[in-house]
Design a protein around this motif. Sequence first.
Motif, PDB file in Angstrom:
ATOM      1  N   GLU A  49      29.175  59.855  58.472  1.00 22.39           N
ATOM      2  CA  GLU A  49      30.313  59.937  59.134  1.00 22.39           C
ATOM      3  C   GLU A  49      31.736  59.697  58.235  1.00 22.39           C
ATOM      4  OE1 GLU A  49      27.002  59.561  61.786  1.00 22.39           O
ATOM      5  OE2 GLU A  49      27.683  58.164  60.092  1.00 22.39           O
ATOM      6  N   LEU A  50      31.410  58.803  57.300  1.00 23.63           N
ATOM      7  CA  LEU A  50      32.435  58.323  56.287  1.00 23.63           C
ATOM      8  C   LEU A  50      32.634  59.957  55.477  1.00 23.63           C
ATOM      9  CD1 LEU A  50      34.402  56.607  54.844  1.00 23.63           C
ATOM     10  CD2 LEU A  50      32.639  55.912  53.451  1.00 23.63           C
ATOM     11  N   LEU A  51      31.782  60.396  55.025  1.00 26.78           N
ATOM     12  CA  LEU A  51      31.839  61.648  54.014  1.00 26.78           C
ATOM     13  C   LEU A  51      32.549  62.618  54.986  1.00 26.78           C
ATOM     14  CD1 LEU A  51      28.318  61.813  52.510  1.00 26.78           C
ATOM     15  CD2 LEU A  51      30.463  61.395  51.321  1.00 26.78           C
ATOM     16  N   GLU A  52      32.223  62.705  56.229  1.00 27.30           N
ATOM     17  CA  GLU A  52      33.057  63.874  57.067  1.00 27.30           C
ATOM     18  C   GLU A  52      34.596  63.643  56.923  1.00 27.30           C
ATOM     19  OE1 GLU A  52      32.909  65.770  61.460  1.00 27.30           O
ATOM     20  OE2 GLU A  52      31.527  64.289  60.935  1.00 27.30           O
ATOM     21  N   ASP A  53      34.953  62.344  57.198  1.00 25.98           N
ATOM     22  CA  ASP A  53      36.461  61.916  57.007  1.00 25.98           C
ATOM     23  C   ASP A  53      36.970  62.265  55.588  1.00 25.98           C
ATOM     24  OD1 ASP A  53      36.833  61.479  59.582  1.00 25.98           O
ATOM     25  OD2 ASP A  53      36.180  59.226  59.533  1.00 25.98           O
ATOM     26  N   LEU A  54      36.303  61.886  54.708  1.00 27.25           N
ATOM     27  CA  LEU A  54      36.896  61.786  53.216  1.00 27.25           C
ATOM     28  C   LEU A  54      36.613  63.282  52.903  1.00 27.25           C
ATOM     29  CD1 LEU A  54      34.708  58.929  51.420  1.00 27.25           C
ATOM     30  CD2 LEU A  54      37.014  58.918  52.472  1.00 27.25           C
ATOM     31  N   GLU A  55      36.158  64.151  53.475  1.00 28.68           N
ATOM     32  CA  GLU A  55      36.317  65.466  52.815  1.00 28.68           C
ATOM     33  C   GLU A  55      36.993  66.442  53.819  1.00 28.68           C
ATOM     34  OE1 GLU A  55      32.173  66.429  53.101  1.00 28.68           O
ATOM     35  OE2 GLU A  55      31.495  65.284  51.077  1.00 28.68           O
ATOM     36  N   ALA A  56      37.680  65.734  54.809  1.00 30.27           N
ATOM     37  CA  ALA A  56      38.605  66.413  55.876  1.00 30.27           C
ATOM     38  C   ALA A  56      39.921  66.984  55.164  1.00 30.27           C
ATOM     39  CB  ALA A  56      38.920  65.695  56.942  1.00 30.27           C
ATOM     40  N   GLY A  57      39.934  66.602  53.765  1.00 37.47           N
ATOM     41  CA  GLY A  57      41.463  67.316  53.169  1.00 37.47           C
ATOM     42  C   GLY A  57      42.187  66.454  52.311  1.00 37.47           C
ATOM     43  N   HIS A  58      42.432  65.315  52.781  1.00 36.01           N
ATOM     44  CA  HIS A  58      42.866  64.449  52.015  1.00 36.01           C
ATOM     45  C   HIS A  58      42.205  64.036  50.726  1.00 36.01           C
ATOM     46  CE1 HIS A  58      46.204  63.598  54.928  1.00 36.01           C
ATOM     47  NE2 HIS A  58      45.412  63.504  55.703  1.00 36.01           N
ATOM     48  N   ASN A  59      42.884  63.638  49.372  1.00 39.51           N
ATOM     49  CA  ASN A  59      42.250  63.535  48.266  1.00 39.51           C
ATOM     50  C   ASN A  59      42.044  61.910  48.031  1.00 39.51           C
ATOM     51  OD1 ASN A  59      41.269  63.750  45.704  1.00 39.51           O
ATOM     52  ND2 ASN A  59      43.382  63.809  44.711  1.00 39.51           N
ATOM     53  N   ILE A  60      40.889  61.451  48.613  1.00 37.85           N
ATOM     54  CA  ILE A  60      40.345  60.317  48.736  1.00 37.85           C
ATOM     55  C   ILE A  60      39.550  60.038  47.524  1.00 37.85           C
ATOM     56  CG2 ILE A  60      39.419  58.353  49.966  1.00 37.85           C
ATOM     57  CD1 ILE A  60      41.598  59.442  51.482  1.00 37.85           C
ATOM     58  N   VAL A  61      40.099  59.215  46.471  1.00 43.27           N
ATOM     59  CA  VAL A  61      39.228  59.028  45.185  1.00 43.27           C
ATOM     60  C   VAL A  61      38.358  57.896  45.113  1.00 43.27           C
ATOM     61  CG1 VAL A  61      40.865  60.483  44.025  1.00 43.27           C
ATOM     62  CG2 VAL A  61      41.116  58.042  44.107  1.00 43.27           C
ATOM     63  N   SER A  62      38.492  56.909  46.041  1.00 44.14           N
ATOM     64  CA  SER A  62      37.766  55.796  45.974  1.00 44.14           C
ATOM     65  C   SER A  62      38.198  55.012  47.296  1.00 44.14           C
ATOM     66  CB  SER A  62      38.140  54.732  44.859  1.00 44.14           C
ATOM     67  OG  SER A  62      39.629  54.409  44.728  1.00 44.14           O
ATOM     68  N   THR A  63      37.210  54.269  47.630  1.00 45.18           N
ATOM     69  CA  THR A  63      37.312  53.251  48.804  1.00 45.18           C
ATOM     70  C   THR A  63      36.843  51.699  48.679  1.00 45.18           C
ATOM     71  OG1 THR A  63      35.165  53.554  49.847  1.00 45.18           O
ATOM     72  CG2 THR A  63      36.691  55.279  49.968  1.00 45.18           C
ATOM     73  N   VAL A  64      37.374  50.870  49.436  1.00 44.75           N
ATOM     74  CA  VAL A  64      37.079  49.712  49.394  1.00 44.75           C
ATOM     75  C   VAL A  64      36.378  49.166  50.877  1.00 44.75           C
ATOM     76  CG1 VAL A  64      37.861  47.212  49.267  1.00 44.75           C
ATOM     77  CG2 VAL A  64      38.593  48.997  47.885  1.00 44.75           C
ATOM     78  N   PHE A  65      35.072  48.736  50.996  1.00 46.27           N
ATOM     79  CA  PHE A  65      34.528  48.461  52.246  1.00 46.27           C
ATOM     80  C   PHE A  65      34.933  47.021  52.499  1.00 46.27           C
ATOM     81  CE2 PHE A  65      31.235  45.724  54.205  1.00 46.27           C
ATOM     82  CZ  PHE A  65      31.101  46.626  55.351  1.00 46.27           C
ATOM     83  N   LEU A  66      35.260  46.685  53.982  1.00 44.62           N
ATOM     84  CA  LEU A  66      35.519  45.422  54.311  1.00 44.62           C
ATOM     85  C   LEU A  66      34.501  44.985  55.411  1.00 44.62           C
ATOM     86  CD1 LEU A  66      38.158  43.628  53.910  1.00 44.62           C
ATOM     87  CD2 LEU A  66      38.315  45.697  52.982  1.00 44.62           C
ATOM     88  N   ASP A  67      34.396  43.779  55.316  1.00 47.06           N
ATOM     89  CA  ASP A  67      33.294  43.342  56.278  1.00 47.06           C
ATOM     90  C   ASP A  67      33.281  43.674  57.781  1.00 47.06           C
ATOM     91  OD1 ASP A  67      31.362  40.973  57.251  1.00 47.06           O
ATOM     92  OD2 ASP A  67      33.466  40.319  58.060  1.00 47.06           O
ATOM     93  N   ALA A  68      32.301  44.049  58.175  1.00 44.07           N
ATOM     94  CA  ALA A  68      32.283  44.476  59.621  1.00 44.07           C
ATOM     95  C   ALA A  68      31.037  43.696  60.938  1.00 44.07           C
ATOM     96  CB  ALA A  68      32.036  45.947  59.795  1.00 44.07           C
ATOM     97  N   ARG A  69      30.657  42.910  60.214  1.00 47.71           N
ATOM     98  CA  ARG A  69      29.556  41.856  60.795  1.00 47.71           C
ATOM     99  C   ARG A  69      28.432  42.990  61.386  1.00 47.71           C
ATOM    100  NH1 ARG A  69      30.724  36.929  61.648  1.00 47.71           N
ATOM    101  NH2 ARG A  69      29.107  36.715  63.452  1.00 47.71           N
ATOM    102  N   ALA A  70      28.219  43.808  60.599  1.00 53.69           N
ATOM    103  CA  ALA A  70      27.260  44.971  61.255  1.00 53.69           C
ATOM    104  C   ALA A  70      25.765  44.907  60.657  1.00 53.69           C
ATOM    105  CB  ALA A  70      27.996  46.266  60.800  1.00 53.69           C
TER     106      ALA A  70
END
Length: 343
Positions: A49-70
């Motif tokens: 699901e993350l990849l689907e958003d990252l590949e939607a057109g904006h040039n996202i070169v890196s990300t940082v994950f934040l705690d989600a208690r998951a």
Amino acid sequence: MEQVSEHQEEILDPALEICDPHHHLWHLDEHGSSELLRSIKVRRYLLPELLEDLEAGHNIVSTVFLDARAFYRASGTAALAPVGETEVVNGVAAMAASGRYGDRRICAGIVGRAYLADGDAVTETLAAHVAAGGGRFRGIRLSASLDPTGSVPRLAVEPPEHLYTLPAFQRGFARLREFDLSFDAWLYHPQIPDLIALARNFPDQPIVLDHVGTPIGLGTYAGKRAEVFEIWRQSIRELATCPNVSIKLGGLGMSIFGFEYGDAPLSSEILADAWRPYIETAIEAFGVERSMFESNYPVDSFTCSYPMLWNALKRIAGGASADEKSWLFRRTAERFYRIEPAS
């Protein structure tokens, strides 16, 4: 309030490099564990699901994950349970680093949870996070978000009042520097003075305030936007005098802000108009080198899609220079979370 419908938009400035410094991964149960989580329609948000958003057109070169208690450990001590999430996310980051999913640096930074109010005992948890993070673990987030009126959506875990001022918390907070870790602060706008005091007590500790300090627009705060805005603005300006504090520009898609967008299909222009006063005030106070745009996804899916969110943020920054945009969209986040630039 239901999620607002929206129309499809062309991606603005698609070449602009972005480090998304605040997203989550999770697989929520059917009902969620709090009012806030139950309002989120995206129940599964993992690498596909993350990849689907990252590949939607904006040039996202890196990300940082934040705690989600998951993905906390189901066995062992409560103090070490959050380390399970770091293990899972580091695995996701390693999958991405294989090149199988492109060259984006997904989860290049990991921010987990440790209950700093355990005082000196939190050292074991911090060490375990660092060991589990595969060189990617960057910091701790511990929310102090608590509305004394009880009129806003409750979080899964309610903190004690004035958490950041408690002596035990500050003993645990002092341990962050031993591991070269940053601190993500999330609280509501009436609580910002507590963060100001904390930042002044620990002037060498890097801190970032999440979600522009969350000026509340629901419950007893509904219908008082101008009044809340002025209180929030004064606190933001005071907090910005602490040079060790940065700010994340986002999270405004959460229901707690109380925005009403009308019945027309939502657009990035509408979002930009609503969000601009908060983001421009924060940038004016902190400067571009201490301000970073964030997605807060999938929490902000309550309001809009990932592509529309970044379009709205780009509209707000439309008058900035190319250098200023590089700080707001990438360089501030990379510097704060110590992520090597992708280019």
